[in-house]
Design a protein around this motif. Sequence first.
Motif, short mmCIF file in Angstrom:
data_model
loop_
_atom_site.label_atom_id
_atom_site.label_comp_id
_atom_site.label_asym_id
_atom_site.label_seq_id
_atom_site.Cartn_x
_atom_site.Cartn_y
_atom_site.Cartn_z
N GLU A 52 0.81 -1.22 0.00
CA GLU A 52 0.00 0.00 0.00
C GLU A 52 0.84 1.27 0.00
O GLU A 52 0.52 2.24 -0.66
N HIS A 53 1.90 1.27 0.80
CA HIS A 53 2.63 2.52 1.02
C HIS A 53 4.13 2.32 0.83
O HIS A 53 4.68 1.32 1.27
N LEU A 178 4.67 -9.83 4.75
CA LEU A 178 4.38 -10.40 6.08
C LEU A 178 4.94 -9.54 7.20
O LEU A 178 4.44 -9.57 8.32
N GLY A 179 5.98 -8.78 6.92
CA GLY A 179 6.52 -7.89 7.94
C GLY A 179 5.59 -6.71 8.17
O GLY A 179 4.77 -6.38 7.30
N ASP A 180 5.71 -6.05 9.32
CA ASP A 180 4.96 -4.81 9.53
C ASP A 180 5.48 -3.76 8.57
O ASP A 180 4.74 -2.88 8.15
N ALA A 206 -1.35 1.97 7.28
CA ALA A 206 -1.51 3.39 6.92
C ALA A 206 -1.01 4.31 8.04
O ALA A 206 -0.39 5.35 7.76
N ALA A 207 -1.25 3.92 9.28
CA ALA A 207 -0.84 4.79 10.40
C ALA A 207 0.68 4.84 10.48
O ALA A 207 1.27 5.91 10.69
N LEU A 208 1.31 3.69 10.30
CA LEU A 208 2.78 3.66 10.32
C LEU A 208 3.35 4.48 9.16
O LEU A 208 4.32 5.23 9.33
N ARG A 214 6.14 11.58 8.42
CA ARG A 214 6.35 12.71 9.33
C ARG A 214 7.79 12.70 9.87
O ARG A 214 8.47 13.70 9.89
N LEU A 215 8.21 11.51 10.28
CA LEU A 215 9.55 11.41 10.89
C LEU A 215 10.65 11.83 9.93
O LEU A 215 11.68 12.37 10.34
#
Length: 374
Positions: A52-53, A178-180, A206-208, A214-215
Motif C-alpha cells: 500500500e505505502h 508479512l513484515g509490519d 496506513a498509520a505507520l 512525518r519522521l
Amino acid sequence: MAVALLDLKRQHAAIGADIRARMDAVIQDQSFIMGETVAAFEAAVAELLGVEHAIGVASGTDALLLPLKALGLEPGDEVITTPFTFFATAGAIHNAGGRAVFVDIEPDTFNLDPSRVDAAITPRTRAIVPVHLFGQMADVRPLRETADRHGLFLLEDAAQAIGARQRVGDGWITTGHLGDCAAFSFFPSKNLGAFGDGGMVVTNDAALAERLRRLRVHGGLKMYHHEEVGTNSRLDALQAAVLHAKLPHLEGWSAARRRNAAWYDDRFADLERAGRVRRPVVRDGNESIYNQYTLRVEARDRLREHLSTRGIGNAVYYPLPLHLQPCFAYLGYGEGEFPQSERAAQEVVSLPVFPELCPAELEEVAIAVEEFYG
Ligand SMILES: Cc1ncc(COP(=O)(O)O)c(C=O)c1O
C-alpha cells in the motif's frame, strides 16, 4: 583477463540516456526536494511490490532507523536480529535506543534461524529484524507467527533483496508482505542502485506510513509545525529520478544474476563434491535476486589472494560478526556464542555475479577458483 566484482559502467552505458532524461527533467524544474518525482517513484515501487505505502528516505540505514524510532523504544527494550549482516542492521537498533539481541543463523541460507528466536524472547522484547541476506528472503512465515504470538513488531531488513520472492501455497510473497514493514537500500551496489545514497520503507499499515512520512521531515507534515522530533531523511528527487529510470530493468537484471549464479552452480558442482567449496543454497520456494553469489570455501583467505592476483574481484561479506564488534562489547557477548555466524565469517567469499558479465568472464572466474584447488 581481469573481472571486476561489480562494473556499474556497463549498466550505465546501456541506460544512461534514459537516466539523464529523467534527471534533466528534475534539473529543468529545479524541484530537488520531495515533490512529484519522489511521489511517482514511491508509487511505482509500491505497485511493483504489491504494497500500500512506500516512503522514500535518505538511506537503507534510515529505512531501518525510522520504523524503530516509531516504536518508541525505552532503554533496555530488546530487538532480536542476526549477527551475520551489514553493521547498519544492529547500528539502527542501537541508535533507536534499543538493545540488540542476537540469534544465530541457518548455516545453509545465512539467514536468521526462526527456530532459535523463541528462546531469545524476554518481557523486554519489542521487535524482530530478520535480514534477507545476499538477496534471498529469510523464512518470514514462522517469524510472523512468533511476532504475533508475542505482540512484536516485525521489520524486514530487505536492503539486499528488492524483488526477492517466496512461494506460499499457490502464490508468491515478497518483502514487505508479512513484515509490519520492510526496509530497502538503494546504495549503488544494490540490484536497484542510486547515484549515491537512498532508501525506502514499504508497509501496508496506513498509520505507520503516515508516521514515517512525518519522521523523515523533522516530525511535522505541516511546514514549521512539529508533532514530534524527527529528522531530515528525505529521498532526493534526483536519486528518485535515477531509480525510477532503472526500475523497469530491475527484474531483467535480477534474472540475469540468477542465470550467472546457475552457471556457477553447475560449474562448481565438482568442487563441492570434492569438499572444497559449498555453493549457495536457495531454499525450495525461494527466488533469490543474488545481490551476492557467496560460496563457503576451504582456505578462504588464500583463495582470495589467488583471485586477487589473477585480477578477479572478490569480497567477504562479512568478516566479523556483529556480536564481536568492539562497539557492541557492552552487550556482553563473547566468541563462540554464535558458532554458525562465526564459521560463516571465516568461510564466505563473494564472486562477481552482476548482470552484464559475459560468458568469457564467468569462465575466467571459474578457472581461477578451480586452479586454486588444483
Ligand atoms: C543488510 C543491510 N542492511 C542495511 C544496509 C544499509 O543501507 P545503506 O547503506 O543504504 O544505509 C545495508 C547496505 O549495505 C545492508 O546490506
